[in-house]
Design an enzyme around this catalytic site. Structure first.
Site, PDB file in Angstrom:
ATOM      1  CG  ASN A 212      -2.171  -0.894   0.922  1.00 21.32           C
ATOM      2  OD1 ASN A 212      -3.053  -0.531   0.149  1.00 21.32           O
ATOM      3  ND2 ASN A 212      -2.187  -2.077   1.524  1.00 21.32           N
TER       4      ASN A 212
ATOM      5  NE  ARG B  65       1.266   0.470  23.086  1.00 16.02           N
ATOM      6  CZ  ARG B  65      -0.043   0.659  23.264  1.00 16.02           C
ATOM      7  NH1 ARG B  65      -0.904  -0.034  22.549  1.00 16.02           N
ATOM      8  NH2 ARG B  65      -0.498   1.496  24.176  1.00 16.02           N
TER       9      ARG B  65
ATOM     10  CB  ILE C 234      -3.385  -1.081  19.592  1.00 19.10           C
ATOM     11  CG1 ILE C 234      -4.278  -2.201  19.056  1.00 19.10           C
ATOM     12  CG2 ILE C 234      -4.209   0.026  20.239  1.00 19.10           C
ATOM     13  CD1 ILE C 234      -5.089  -2.921  20.098  1.00 19.10           C
TER      14      ILE C 234
ATOM     15  CG  HIS D 152      -9.993  -3.563   8.273  1.00 20.28           C
ATOM     16  ND1 HIS D 152      -9.193  -4.206   9.201  1.00 20.28           N
ATOM     17  CD2 HIS D 152     -11.087  -4.339   8.114  1.00 20.28           C
ATOM     18  CE1 HIS D 152      -9.794  -5.325   9.590  1.00 20.28           C
ATOM     19  NE2 HIS D 152     -10.946  -5.432   8.951  1.00 20.28           N
TER      20      HIS D 152
HETATM   21  C1  GRF Z   1      -3.277  -4.629   4.133  1.00 28.39           C
HETATM   22  O1  GRF Z   1      -4.111  -5.716   3.830  1.00 28.39           O
HETATM   23  C2  GRF Z   1      -3.999  -3.635   5.012  1.00 28.39           C
HETATM   24  O2  GRF Z   1      -5.356  -3.541   4.728  1.00 28.39           O
HETATM   25  C3  GRF Z   1      -3.789  -4.199   6.384  1.00 28.39           C
HETATM   26  O3  GRF Z   1      -2.461  -4.674   6.371  1.00 28.39           O
HETATM   27  C4  GRF Z   1      -2.124  -5.056   5.023  1.00 28.39           C
HETATM   28  C5  GRF Z   1      -0.863  -4.345   4.668  1.00 28.39           C
HETATM   29  O4  GRF Z   1      -0.349  -4.772   3.422  1.00 28.39           O
HETATM   30  N1  GRF Z   1      -4.034  -3.223   7.413  1.00 28.39           N
HETATM   31  P1  GRF Z   1       0.896  -4.055   2.786  1.00 28.39           P
HETATM   32  O5  GRF Z   1       2.023  -4.067   3.826  1.00 28.39           O
HETATM   33  O6  GRF Z   1       0.507  -2.647   2.435  1.00 28.39           O
HETATM   34  O7  GRF Z   1       1.265  -4.865   1.583  1.00 28.39           O
END
Ligand code: GRF
Length: 198
Positions: A15, A66, A93, A111
């Site tokens: 991402n 943390r 978290i 998510h």
């Molecule tokens: C994704 O599926 C996101 O929705 C979740 O963690 C994953 C991260 O994937 N919170 P990446 O590290 O971006 O490949």
């Protein structure tokens, strides 16, 4: 005004890569200016470095636990003068002080399900739960993140993905991940448009 984006990661960083690519291609009037990770082994750190973005890991063991690690990461994000923080696969978290340190800077999370359905699950567990529930549609959600809440907060973007006959958790995860890469760019674009209008 080009939006200055900070990204928090824990893992592979696809991402993050989608955001880096969209900024580079001019699809987003934004720039990723800082990447913070919860672990030194996160491949996402290499993606940031390859794009010339400052990136650091904040291990709890090396930073007084943390909260100490997250507070330091928040200070680095503030020092980088970010307009937006994206939690892109950040798997811990966040403590309340992280949000306090960021002040008015919006924080968003992605998510891999259609929230509020399948909140609080990670990785393949989400897609296994989707398959076990027998639903015909899943997807992904980008939402605002607030202290004391997990996978909750105002929904900004949702992309829908069909569950197909013969899907297993891996095939579903791959289809949802492709949708995530579009959704995360869409969500950041909302903030970029607001910044450009100022
Ligand atoms: C994704 O599926 C996101 O929705 C979740 O963690 C994953 C991260 O994937 N919170 P990446 O590290 O971006 O490949």
């Amino acid at each position: 005004m080009t939006l200055r984006v900070g990204v928090c990661v824990s893992g592979r960083g696809t991402n993050l890569q989608a955001l880096l690519d969209a900024c580079r291609d001019g699809r987003l009037d934004a720039r990723v200016v800082y990447v913070g990770a919860s672990r030194t082994s996160a491949p996402a750190l290499e993606r940031a470095k390859a794009a010339g973005v400052p990136a650091e890991a904040f291990r709890p063991a090396a930073n007084g636990g943390r909260d100490g690690a997250q507070l330091l990461m928040a200070s680095r994000l503030v020092a980088a003068d970010v307009d937006l923080v994206v939690l892109a696969g950040y798997d811990r978290i966040l403590c309340d002080e992280f949000f306090t340190r960021l002040g008015d800077v919006p924080i968003i999370n992605i998510h891999p399900a259609l929230l509020p359905a399948f909140a609080g699950l990670n990785g393949l567990n989400v897609h296994e739960a989707v398959l076990a529930a027998g639903v015909r549609e899943t997807g992904c959600t980008v939402h605002r993140a607030h202290p004391g809440q997990v996978d909750a907060g105002e929904i900004l973007v949702q992309h829908r993905v069909p569950v197909l006959p013969g899907d297993d958790a891996e095939s579903l995860a791959a289809r949802v991940l492709a949708a995530e890469h579009l959704a995360i760019v869409d969500a950041v674009a909302q903030f970029a448009r607001s910044a450009a209008a100022v």
